[in-house]
Scaffold this motif. Sequence first.
Motif, PDB file in Angstrom:
ATOM      1  N   LEU A   1      22.452  25.206  13.905  1.00 35.36           N
ATOM      2  CA  LEU A   1      21.094  24.332  13.682  1.00 35.36           C
ATOM      3  C   LEU A   1      19.834  25.472  13.505  1.00 35.36           C
ATOM      4  O   LEU A   1      18.880  25.104  12.727  1.00 35.36           O
ATOM      5  CB  LEU A   1      20.653  23.642  15.477  1.00 35.36           C
ATOM      6  CG  LEU A   1      19.477  22.577  15.277  1.00 35.36           C
ATOM      7  CD1 LEU A   1      19.528  21.829  14.051  1.00 35.36           C
ATOM      8  CD2 LEU A   1      19.273  22.096  16.453  1.00 35.36           C
TER       9      LEU A   1
ATOM     10  N   GLU B   1      20.154  28.063  11.738  1.00 39.14           N
ATOM     11  CA  GLU B   1      20.283  28.253  10.307  1.00 39.14           C
ATOM     12  C   GLU B   1      19.498  27.263   9.575  1.00 39.14           C
ATOM     13  O   GLU B   1      19.197  27.531   8.441  1.00 39.14           O
ATOM     14  CB  GLU B   1      21.683  28.626  10.028  1.00 39.14           C
ATOM     15  CG  GLU B   1      22.360  29.803  10.784  1.00 39.14           C
ATOM     16  CD  GLU B   1      23.769  30.110   9.944  1.00 39.14           C
ATOM     17  OE1 GLU B   1      24.171  29.474   8.707  1.00 39.14           O
ATOM     18  OE2 GLU B   1      24.631  30.774  10.644  1.00 39.14           O
ATOM     19  N   THR B   2      19.812  26.030   9.840  1.00 40.57           N
ATOM     20  CA  THR B   2      19.283  24.712   9.243  1.00 40.57           C
ATOM     21  C   THR B   2      17.850  24.947   9.262  1.00 40.57           C
ATOM     22  O   THR B   2      17.033  24.705   8.379  1.00 40.57           O
ATOM     23  CB  THR B   2      19.829  23.468   9.959  1.00 40.57           C
ATOM     24  OG1 THR B   2      21.193  23.563   9.665  1.00 40.57           O
ATOM     25  CG2 THR B   2      19.374  22.422   8.964  1.00 40.57           C
TER      26      THR B   2
ATOM     27  N   ASN C   1      16.414  27.785   7.022  1.00 37.23           N
ATOM     28  CA  ASN C   1      16.558  27.295   5.785  1.00 37.23           C
ATOM     29  C   ASN C   1      15.792  26.303   5.252  1.00 37.23           C
ATOM     30  O   ASN C   1      15.108  26.346   3.997  1.00 37.23           O
ATOM     31  CB  ASN C   1      18.202  26.952   5.404  1.00 37.23           C
ATOM     32  CG  ASN C   1      19.055  28.072   5.270  1.00 37.23           C
ATOM     33  OD1 ASN C   1      18.763  29.057   4.442  1.00 37.23           O
ATOM     34  ND2 ASN C   1      20.379  27.661   5.820  1.00 37.23           N
ATOM     35  N   ASN C   2      15.571  25.249   5.887  1.00 34.24           N
ATOM     36  CA  ASN C   2      14.493  24.130   5.755  1.00 34.24           C
ATOM     37  C   ASN C   2      13.168  24.688   5.647  1.00 34.24           C
ATOM     38  O   ASN C   2      12.272  24.295   4.724  1.00 34.24           O
ATOM     39  CB  ASN C   2      14.534  23.091   6.696  1.00 34.24           C
ATOM     40  CG  ASN C   2      15.880  22.261   6.884  1.00 34.24           C
ATOM     41  OD1 ASN C   2      16.211  22.158   5.706  1.00 34.24           O
ATOM     42  ND2 ASN C   2      15.914  21.505   7.598  1.00 34.24           N
TER      43      ASN C   2
END
Length: 333
Positions: free
Chosen positions: A14, A16-17, A20-21
């Motif tokens: 989560l 990482e997401t 990245n977002n």
Amino acid sequence: MVNPKAWRVIPRPLLETILNNHVRHPRVPQILILHGPRGVGKTTLILKRLYEEWNTGPHVTGYVDFAESTEEYHPIHGHSYPWTSWGNCTPCRLVSLKAQLENCLEVMIRRGIKLGVISSHQIFTTLTKWHSPTAVLNKILKNQSDQKLSSRNRKKRLSVSKLWDTAIFRLSASFNENELVDLLDEGIAKEELSFYKEAVVALNLAKEVISVQQKWRENAIHDLHAKGRFSRSLANSATDWPCLLLELLSFAADANYFQPKLVINNIEVLKKAFIEDNKTVCGSMYHDNLIWRMIALGANERTLPIILVTSDGYYSYQAFMDFGFPDVFISRE
């Protein structure tokens, strides 16, 4: 006194997401602080999982690890990480940390120049937005502003833009084209070469303008140290160059073409840096001013994505109070 409140622990996939977002946007309104205990893998996550992806296609990521200046412990110098926190290690020289940050930003600026999104005109516009370079340009052109001029010549004083163009022209004549090696491709057109050359000369000239203005303030900064006072304008002068580069990169950011981002690891090392003389502000003042101006750039204009990585609890429990309000940062642990 701040009542420490445990942060919600976010699973790595989560996290990482979330990261990245955050970085997929060309410009964002807030900087992000990634905080966690030492040894949980923050640096590994950035360098091993995300860094390569953040440097593909239009993405360009500058990575600065301030702990690299701690020669006794950092792996880059052949040593193992310290058992204690970086904040308890021998303080680093502020001049070394400044050079790390500025070199990283200048490399990204040159990437923007190569892609054609940063020009001499943009450098001039950004410089004159916050600074008055007339006196420095006159000095560079051997035309001191305090020189006695006849009334006829006084009427012919050049505007700032004319002074800038004249300085660019003169400096271009003595420019060493070896500085363009990293920008040149095979079969480059003459017009492109001229664009690169003018932009790099403009970047060097802007750096010289900021440097000279900082030297003119050295006595004032020395007096600041002697009397134990604080001056926002003098603190700003210490961070003028990296902040000008950040603003250039932010305005040049373009979705799917040039998307710069900056990761600063172990930001707490900067806060404890020491100075060898009284010609510049102390490490803590430099640290606070740099973050203040990053916040202001994001709030007022939107900034390129900036991620501060740290293990210091100050950034999770106290920093948001020192810098204004609870939501001043995006904080993730």
